[in-house]
Scaffold this motif. Structure first.
Motif, mmCIF file in Angstrom:
data_model
loop_
_atom_site.group_PDB
_atom_site.id
_atom_site.type_symbol
_atom_site.label_atom_id
_atom_site.label_comp_id
_atom_site.label_asym_id
_atom_site.label_seq_id
_atom_site.Cartn_x
_atom_site.Cartn_y
_atom_site.Cartn_z
ATOM 1 N N UNK A 221 -17.008 81.913 -24.636
ATOM 2 C CA UNK A 221 -16.926 80.461 -24.516
ATOM 3 C C UNK A 221 -16.092 79.844 -25.636
ATOM 4 N N UNK A 222 -16.047 80.488 -26.794
ATOM 5 C CA UNK A 222 -15.312 79.940 -27.931
ATOM 6 C C UNK A 222 -13.812 79.869 -27.652
ATOM 7 N N UNK A 223 -13.343 80.696 -26.737
ATOM 8 C CA UNK A 223 -11.916 80.729 -26.416
ATOM 9 C C UNK A 223 -11.476 79.595 -25.495
ATOM 10 N N UNK A 248 -23.263 82.904 -32.821
ATOM 11 C CA UNK A 248 -22.295 82.334 -31.884
ATOM 12 C C UNK A 248 -22.613 80.873 -31.585
ATOM 13 N N UNK A 249 -23.891 80.532 -31.486
ATOM 14 C CA UNK A 249 -24.240 79.114 -31.264
ATOM 15 C C UNK A 249 -23.785 78.258 -32.443
ATOM 16 N N UNK A 250 -23.870 78.793 -33.640
ATOM 17 C CA UNK A 250 -23.402 78.054 -34.817
ATOM 18 C C UNK A 250 -21.892 77.858 -34.759
ATOM 19 N N UNK A 251 -21.178 78.850 -34.223
ATOM 20 C CA UNK A 251 -19.731 78.710 -34.053
ATOM 21 C C UNK A 251 -19.400 77.652 -33.002
ATOM 22 N N UNK A 252 -20.202 77.571 -31.958
ATOM 23 C CA UNK A 252 -20.010 76.518 -30.954
ATOM 24 C C UNK A 252 -20.167 75.151 -31.605
ATOM 25 N N UNK A 253 -21.194 75.023 -32.451
ATOM 26 C CA UNK A 253 -21.403 73.753 -33.150
ATOM 27 C C UNK A 253 -20.237 73.414 -34.066
#
Length: 288
Positions: A221-223, A248-253
């Motif tokens: 999803x990050x891409x 990964x959720x922290x990266x989304x944030x």
């Protein structure tokens, strides 16, 4: 020690030989006492270690019982919630283990039933697909896309339920990718090319398999963020009791913050845990 020697000299002044003998005896006694203290200290350390391990086992067992109890409560809440659903015809689900849990199913149902998302992206074919497919069948303004890598699993699942023309499965192979300092993360091959121009208001992430990932997991999803979400959005990440998914959720944030997109975060706990990241106007979903 000098105090002891002085005292002994007063007791045995006439005989240096006697004094030396007494000194040897006293020193042996002191050494024996020291050894006794060391031995006792070791026994205490061993006992403390055993107690510490036992407390850890009790804490782990208590945590597991708490999670199991929570999962059972969520099961009742879920079944009470869907009992009169008009669009969820098949109410049989098999949650747990690799599949999503009851709190996930409950929150997902509430989102579908009350928020009415129209563009749904689901990563990982499973129990959640059985629910969303029925939802998509019942509402002609819904488009539902499922990403799955395992062709045999797709064939097996499609034997137990049928998808309407509003649901589709995109089969993408797996490969290993790099993200930041993590050099080996399992991802869907060509995921970005497939979805970079698509928008979704509900994204569910339960794939690919990530139990063996170390730092990050399910980063696909990050891409495509933030272009893949609209003004109103919900992202659900399962298995967030694990470090890699939580990272990964922290990266989304961080991505949402970087683009100044307001959002809220929520967490639900049963046998497993999942995290919600959603637009601020849907904050009520974090406390249902």
């Amino acid at each position: 020690m000098s105090f002891i020697i002085d005292k002994l000299r007063k007791i045995f002044p006439p005989s240096i030989h006697s004094f030396n003998l007494e000194m040897d005896r006293v020193l042996r006694a002191i050494e024996e006492e020291r050894q006794s203290i060391v031995s006792l200290s070791q026994k205490i350390d061993d006992q403390n270690h055993l107690i510490s391990n036992e407390l850890k086992n009790i804490s782990l067992q208590t945590s597991q019982i708490k999670k199991q109890t929570s999962e059972a409560v969520w099961a009742h809440i879920f079944h009470d919630t869907i009992v009169e659903s008009t669009w969820l015809k098949d109410k049989t689900f098999s949650p747990g283990r690799w599949a999503v849990g009851y709190p996930y199913l409950y929150v997902m149902y509430r989102i579908l039933n009350e928020v009415h998302p129209k563009r749904i992206l689901e990563l990982g074919l499973g129990q959640s697909t059985k629910m969303i497919a029925q939802y998509a069948t019942s509402f002609d303004d819904v488009k539902h896309v499922v990403v799955e890598n395992d062709k045999s699993w797709i064939d097996f699942m499609l034997k137990s339920f049928q998808l309407s023309e509003r649901s589709s499965i995109v089969q993408l192979d797996l490969e290993m990718a790099t993200y930041k300092e993590d050099k080996a993360i399992r991802v869907y091959k060509n995921f970005k090319e497939q979805f970079v121009h698509s928008k979704f208001d509900f994204i569910l992430i339960d794939g690919p398999i990530g139990s063996d990932m170390q730092q990050y997991s399910r980063i696909d999803i990050l891409n495509i963020l933030p272009g893949c979400i609209g003004e109103d959005f919900v992202i659900m990440m399962d298995d967030c009791e694990r470090t890699a998914e939580n990272q990964t959720t922290l990266e989304i944030e961080r991505c949402l913050k970087r683009y100044s997109i307001p959002y809220k975060r929520g967490r639900y706990v049963g046998q497993k845990e999942f995290v919600l990241i959603l637009s601020k106007n849907l904050e009520f979903i974090t406390s249902m």
